[in-house]
Design an enzyme around this catalytic site. Structure first.
Site, PDB file in Angstrom:
ATOM      1  N   HIS A 434       0.824  -1.215   0.000  1.00  0.00           N
ATOM      2  CA  HIS A 434       0.000   0.000   0.000  1.00  0.00           C
ATOM      3  C   HIS A 434       0.859   1.265   0.000  1.00  0.00           C
ATOM      4  O   HIS A 434       0.694   2.159  -0.831  1.00  0.00           O
ATOM      5  CB  HIS A 434      -0.926  -0.037   1.228  1.00  0.00           C
ATOM      6  CG  HIS A 434      -1.799   1.163   1.335  1.00  0.00           C
ATOM      7  ND1 HIS A 434      -1.439   2.281   2.052  1.00  0.00           N
ATOM      8  CD2 HIS A 434      -2.992   1.440   0.775  1.00  0.00           C
ATOM      9  CE1 HIS A 434      -2.393   3.184   1.951  1.00  0.00           C
ATOM     10  NE2 HIS A 434      -3.358   2.697   1.179  1.00  0.00           N
ATOM     11  N   CYS A 810      -1.950  -2.166 -16.225  1.00  0.00           N
ATOM     12  CA  CYS A 810      -2.054  -1.034 -15.299  1.00  0.00           C
ATOM     13  C   CYS A 810      -1.441  -1.359 -13.944  1.00  0.00           C
ATOM     14  O   CYS A 810      -1.518  -0.552 -13.026  1.00  0.00           O
ATOM     15  CB  CYS A 810      -3.493  -0.560 -15.153  1.00  0.00           C
ATOM     16  SG  CYS A 810      -4.572  -1.817 -14.480  1.00  0.00           S
TER      17      CYS A 810
HETATM   18  C1  PEP Z   1      -3.275  -4.498  -9.834  1.00  0.00           C
HETATM   19  O1  PEP Z   1      -3.678  -5.333  -9.048  1.00  0.00           O
HETATM   20  O2  PEP Z   1      -2.342  -4.687 -10.633  1.00  0.00           O
HETATM   21  C2  PEP Z   1      -3.876  -3.161  -9.864  1.00  0.00           C
HETATM   22  C3  PEP Z   1      -3.569  -2.291 -10.798  1.00  0.00           C
HETATM   23  O3  PEP Z   1      -4.763  -2.832  -8.892  1.00  0.00           O
HETATM   24  P1  PEP Z   1      -4.387  -2.471  -7.353  1.00  0.00           P
HETATM   25  O4  PEP Z   1      -2.937  -2.186  -7.297  1.00  0.00           O
HETATM   26  O5  PEP Z   1      -5.248  -1.311  -7.031  1.00  0.00           O
HETATM   27  O6  PEP Z   1      -4.792  -3.703  -6.637  1.00  0.00           O
END
Ligand code: PEP
Ligand code: MG
Length: 880
Positions: A434, A810
């Site tokens: 996080h 992403c």
């Molecule tokens: C992922 O899991 O790669 C993502 C882009 O979402 P998050 O980092 O918000 O879980």
């Protein structure tokens, strides 16, 4: 070549017997950096540019290696070219200058006869001083005697006696023997373990070779103007054109050469005139050589020179060491001046170095009192007072005080504190934990996983592994580029986006054929993304909009609602907030695509984490503390990241996604009215089955129909999924039938493919990588073998069902150059990463196109475009 006089000693392998042991560096000699090293090649170029380089002879790698293993070179033959009183230096010449090498040895050849000979021209005292200096450096650097036996004020006789006492033999008088020992010592130093490890750390292969250059000494001593110095034509911190350097005149001591705003201005020793004033023609000659060197060597060089009796000698030139910022500026200036093509300018800058440019940096030259090391999670440098809670960070910021937030790990509750802090340091976590993800998004320097720290939030202390105690209010610095926490206020270099950067990014855009979007959640992120030339937003994590104070309370009311009715009432209050946030994003992005991900995290992340928080919530909602605790308990899950989150929440509590869809569409209508029309992309998180998509899509379509009817405005939109469970990747073929795009969420996909917690992996990742279990941290560099295979399978199956389906990434890998290369080969349309990583991603994409250019030239442009199109439409990359 004369036969070796040392035939009793081992000679080189028969295979290389025919190669010259040494070669005089002339304009036409067969010298390459691959055989003789970069310095020898550079000297040849300087000679070709008609620079007055003293006689220089190069030894190839193969010869130096043979010397290291016992071969005795014919130094007498080598010295013949240097006349009756040879006086020479030996310098290292590795294939790449950065790989270093043993230190240069000067004044080889000094003995009683040479001293007497030199005394006639430069005087007895300076001649003896040279001899003494040589005896001292030979004794320490070559014979490896203790430096204490050769103190600075020692006499020549004292130095000779000290050598004899230590070695049981007189100092070698014969220049051929002196040179032999120097060559042997330098050759062996290169083969030593320390030197090997040092150069390997700089990227040199284990078997990298060393060449050597034997050069006639140009002493800078004698009658008339004499001295020695270095000069360069840029400022190494900014890259701006500026004359800098130093010159030590034999008569007048040290002078500094600097320039203001490009004008030639010399600061000098107050005792005398500057070199420019004393010898204007010579100075002009020096500048002319500099200008010619820049064009001829296609680089900004630092030139080492001497002046002997008014005559200039150029001894050496090396690439000016420079900051990332200066690197970009120099590349742009060289291309603008037609010295190098734009493609080469783009290839000369490391994508990662661009990140350095966008943030302040800890001054590499400054002092560093490192008290903890961890993972470099978000680049840049920050300094401030330690705070141990998000609340304290906000209080600090409110008073205009810089602070660094120190936590075991962060949770969504800390976001406001992270916003307020200048830097973040956590004890736990990895590159996609996080703290790391949020800090990169915010552009806040961050170090995570600094294990060895013992943090006590209650006592407000942080204790290091070696027992140093830091308290709240103490000043520390964070180096998020290196992963270090430093005590006190470290010296920093400011971030600067100059015109050079803007030009550079425009060129990178021209050359790249892969879209680059930003992961942006707030108007501030969106503005940063645009500043860095992002093509749009590839991931807007909508849950981040609910962590602001006013929203968090309403969000909690929604979570605590007893029935659907109460929940709807809370959601109705959240709706205008979400709509306004999205409208702001749409307006800032001015029609560029925006991909909005529906609510993803488990609900309990919005609940208070401590007793005080629970009490405040109970007060705000007029509930008892025990009722609040009961509700928190009811929401508790054993594995929340694999539990009720993402689409699972969307299906079980559909009102949340209904509200979000309505907010998106109402913002779309309003943006159109305000002249910023947009076709929003709506992304469903954590999908693992096609039915999930069918259900959510059905509800989104109905909300769209309702908003169209209510507003009387027609609008388009796209629906897609984030592929972040292995099952979604495997079933991508059937999921593709229901969607317009798929984006790979490789943070969760990596977590789930490895069964490895992205929030806890930092604890053992270092050991795993050091032991070679993983070649790299897979949360940092995409695991091409495992996660990558899933990605290829998904891409193939998805495009097999729907040709031309938009594919992207992403996860954080979208900002990593190596992972970008894989994504491009896999036929993705774009990558999306934190705003501050956008420039590096764009450059990485451009570099891929440029390095393919020779291959591309083999195809006509239309063939090439057809290939790329086929790939994008679903052909497997290995068919290309
Ligand atoms: C992922 O899991 O790669 C993502 C882009 O979402 P998050 O980092 O918000 O879980
Ligand atoms: Mg995810």
């Amino acid at each position: 070549m004369a036969p070796s006089r040392y035939s009793a000693f081992p000679t080189r392998d028969a295979a290389v017997q025919n190669l010259p042991e040494f070669t005089e560096i002339t304009p036409t000699a067969d010298i390459s950096s691959g055989a003789y090293g970069a310095r020898s090649k550079c000297l040849q170029r300087l000679i070709r540019l008609d620079m007055p380089v003293p006689l220089s002879v190069a030894l190839p790698f193969i010869e130096v290696r043979a010397i290291a293993s016992g071969h005795r070179p014919d130094t007498r033959a080598l010295l013949e070219a240097f006349g009756k009183y040879p006086l020479i230096s030996v310098r290292p010449s590795a294939e790449t200058a950065d790989w270093g090498g043993p230190g240069t040895i000067l004044n080889i050849g000094m003995n009683a006869a040479t001293t007497a000979h030199l005394a006639a021209t430069i005087g007895k005292e300076p001649a003896e001083k040279l001899y003494r200096r040589f005896v001292q450096s030979f004794s320490v650097e070559v014979a490896r005697l203790d430096a204490e036996a050769f103190p600075p004020g020692q006499s020549l006789e004292g130095a000779l006696a000290a050598y004899e006492a230590e070695m049981d033999e007189p100092f070698p008088d014969d220049p051929a023997i002196q040179l032999l020992e120097v060559l042997r010592s330098m050759a062996r130093a290169w083969e030593g373990t320390t030197a090997r490890l040092l150069r390997q750390a700089k990227g040199a292969p284990a078997e990298a070779g060393l060449g050597l250059v034997v050069q006639r000494m140009a002493l800078g001593l004698g009658q008339g103007e004499c001295g020695s110095g270095v000069i360069q034509f840029i400022d190494q911190a900014t890259g701006a054109q500026q004359i800098k350097g130093r010159y030590k005149s034999q008569a007048q001591g040290r002078e500094a050469l600097t320039a203001d705003a490009g004008a030639l201005y010399l600061t000098r020793d107050p005792r005398g005139e500057s070199l420019e004033e004393r010898c204007p023609e010579l100075f002009a000659e020096l500048l002319a050589h500099g200008a010619r060197g820049r064009i001829g060597l296609r680089e900004e060089m630092q030139i080492e020179f001497t002046v002997e009796d008014g005559a200039l000698r150029i001894l050496d030139a090396v690439r000016v060491p420079r900051s990332a910022r200066a690197g970009v500026r120099v590349a742009v200036d060289l291309a603008n001046d037609g010295v190098i093509p734009r493609e080469e300018a783009l290839m000369r800058v490391e994508p990662q170095a661009l990140g350095e440019l966008l943030h302040p940096q800890v001054d590499p030259e400054g002092e560093r009192d490192v008290f903890a090391t961890g993972i470099a999670a978000s680049p840049g440098a920050a300094m401030g007072r330690i705070v141990f809670s998000a609340h304290a960070a906000q209080a600090c910021a409110a008073q205009g005080e810089a602070c660094v937030l120190v936590r075991h790990e962060t949770s969504p509750e800390d976001i406001r504190g992270m916003h307020a802090a200048r830097g973040v340091l956590t004890e736990r976590g990895g590159v996609t934990s996080h703290a790391a993800v949020i800090a990169r998004g915010l552009g806040v320097p961050c170090v995570v996983g600094a294990s060895g720290l013992a943090i006590s939030s209650r006592e407000r202390t942080m204790t290091t592994a070696d027992g140093r105690v830091f308290r709240e209010g103490d000043i520390i610095s964070i180096d998020g580029s290196r992963g270090e926490a430093l005590a006190g206020a470290a010296a920093m270099l400011p971030a600067t986006l100059d015109d050079g950067f803007a030009t550079f990014m425009t060129w990178a855009e021209e050359f790249s054929d892969l879209g680059v979007r930003a992961n942006a959640d707030t108007p501030q992120d969106a503005e940063t993304s645009l500043r860095f030339h992002a093509d749009g937003i590839g991931l807007c994590r909508t849950e981040h909009m609910f962590f602001e104070d006013d929203r968090l309370t309403v969000m909690r009311e929604m979570i605590f609602a007893d029935d659907a009715e109460d929940r709807r009432a809370a959601l109705e209050r959240l709706l205008p907030m979400q709509r306004e946030d999205l409208l702001a994003l749409f307006e800032i992005m001015e029609g560029k695509p925006v991909c909005i991900r529906l609510f993803d995290p488990p609900l309990h992340e919005f609940l208070p984490q401590n007793r005080e928080g629970v009490r405040q919530l109970a007060e705000a909602m007029d509930l008892s503390v025990s009722r609040v605790n009961q509700r928190i308990e009811a929401l508790r899950e054993f594995n929340p990241m694999l539990g009720m989150r993402g689409v699972r929440l969307g299906i079980t509590v559909p009102e949340i996604y209904d509200m979000q869809a309505r907010a998106i569409f109402e913002a779309t209508v309003e943006a159109g009215r305000r002249g910023a029309p947009i076709e929003p992309e709506i992304m469903i998180p954590l999908v693992s089955a096609k039915r999930e998509v069918e259900l959510v899509k059905g509800r989104i379509d109905s909300v769209a129909a309702a908003v169209r009817a209510e507003s009387g405005v027609d609008f388009g939109y796209q629906i897609g999924v984030i592929v972040e469970t292995p099952r979604a990747a495997l079933r991508a073929g059937e999921i593709a039938d229901h969607v317009d795009f798929m984006s790979f969420g490789t943070n969760d996909l990596t977590q789930m493919t490895y069964g490895l917690s992205r929030d806890d992996a930092g604890r053992f990742m270092g050991t795993y990588v050091q032991s070679g279990v993983y070649p790299e941290d897979p949360f940092h560099i995409l695991d091409i073998e495992g996660v990558g295979e899933l990605l290829l399978i998904a891409a193939e199956r998805a495009r097999g069902s729907k040709r031309g389906l938009t594919l992207s990434i992403c996860g954080e890998h979208g900002g990593n150059a190596e992972s970008i290369a894989f994504c491009r080969t896999a036929g993705m349309d774009y990558v999306s990463c934190s705003p501050f990583r956008v420039p590096g991603a764009r450059l990485a994409a451009a570099q891929l196109v440029i390095s393919e250019a020779p291959e591309r030239q083999k195809a006509t442009l239309s063939q090439w475009i057809a290939r790329r199109l086929r790939l994008r439409q679903g052909d497997r990359p290995n068919e290309v």
